[in-house]
Design an enzyme around this catalytic site. Sequence first.
Site, short mmCIF file in Angstrom:
data_model
loop_
_atom_site.label_atom_id
_atom_site.label_comp_id
_atom_site.label_asym_id
_atom_site.label_seq_id
_atom_site.Cartn_x
_atom_site.Cartn_y
_atom_site.Cartn_z
N GLY A 1 14.11 9.38 -41.02
CA GLY A 1 13.74 9.04 -39.65
C GLY A 1 14.90 8.86 -38.70
O GLY A 1 14.70 8.65 -37.51
N HIS A 2 16.14 8.96 -39.17
CA HIS A 2 17.32 8.67 -38.31
C HIS A 2 18.35 9.77 -38.43
O HIS A 2 19.36 9.58 -39.08
CB HIS A 2 17.92 7.33 -38.72
CG HIS A 2 18.79 6.71 -37.66
ND1 HIS A 2 20.12 7.00 -37.51
CD2 HIS A 2 18.51 5.80 -36.70
CE1 HIS A 2 20.63 6.28 -36.52
NE2 HIS A 2 19.66 5.55 -36.01
N PHE A 3 18.33 10.76 -37.89
CA PHE A 3 17.29 11.49 -37.17
C PHE A 3 17.07 12.78 -37.96
O PHE A 3 18.07 13.39 -38.36
CB PHE A 3 17.73 11.80 -35.75
CG PHE A 3 18.15 10.55 -34.98
CD1 PHE A 3 17.19 9.70 -34.45
CD2 PHE A 3 19.48 10.22 -34.82
CE1 PHE A 3 17.57 8.55 -33.74
CE2 PHE A 3 19.86 9.08 -34.12
CZ PHE A 3 18.90 8.24 -33.58
#
Length: 146
Positions: free
Chosen positions: A47-49
């Site tokens: 999720g990052h990124f």
Amino acid sequence: MIDVMQIQKILPHRYPFLLVDKIVELKTKQIVKGYKNISISDHVFMGHFPDHPIYPGVLILEGMAQTGGVLAFESMDDKVDPSSKVVYFTGIDNAKFRNPVRPGDRLDYEMSVVKNRGNLWIFEGKAFVDGQLVAEAELKAMIVDK
């Protein structure tokens, strides 16, 4: 050197939140150096990124804090069983992030003792990739009973 198995005997953290792989230098009440290998398989990159993976600054700070925690425990005058104590970080000042950390990097931590009084610690923390400063902060901590 202190390997990850020994680190787990000192710190309560476990995967996926154990953020230091090895301690390569430790001088009690002075300095500790350790590192974490940053891998694309680290869960945080989901999720990052996803299309531009950057290791989060707050995890860099946490890795610095864990490295400092090893130094604090190893520097205690009265050696206690680490399973009965925990290091609480009580403050972070002057945090600066200089450059991004990416998968494939080795994130080197360096924590120096600024002040120690009893169970209270103040550390100057720095993080490097390939010798280049990527983050720095002053971290405050205390060792307490669990």
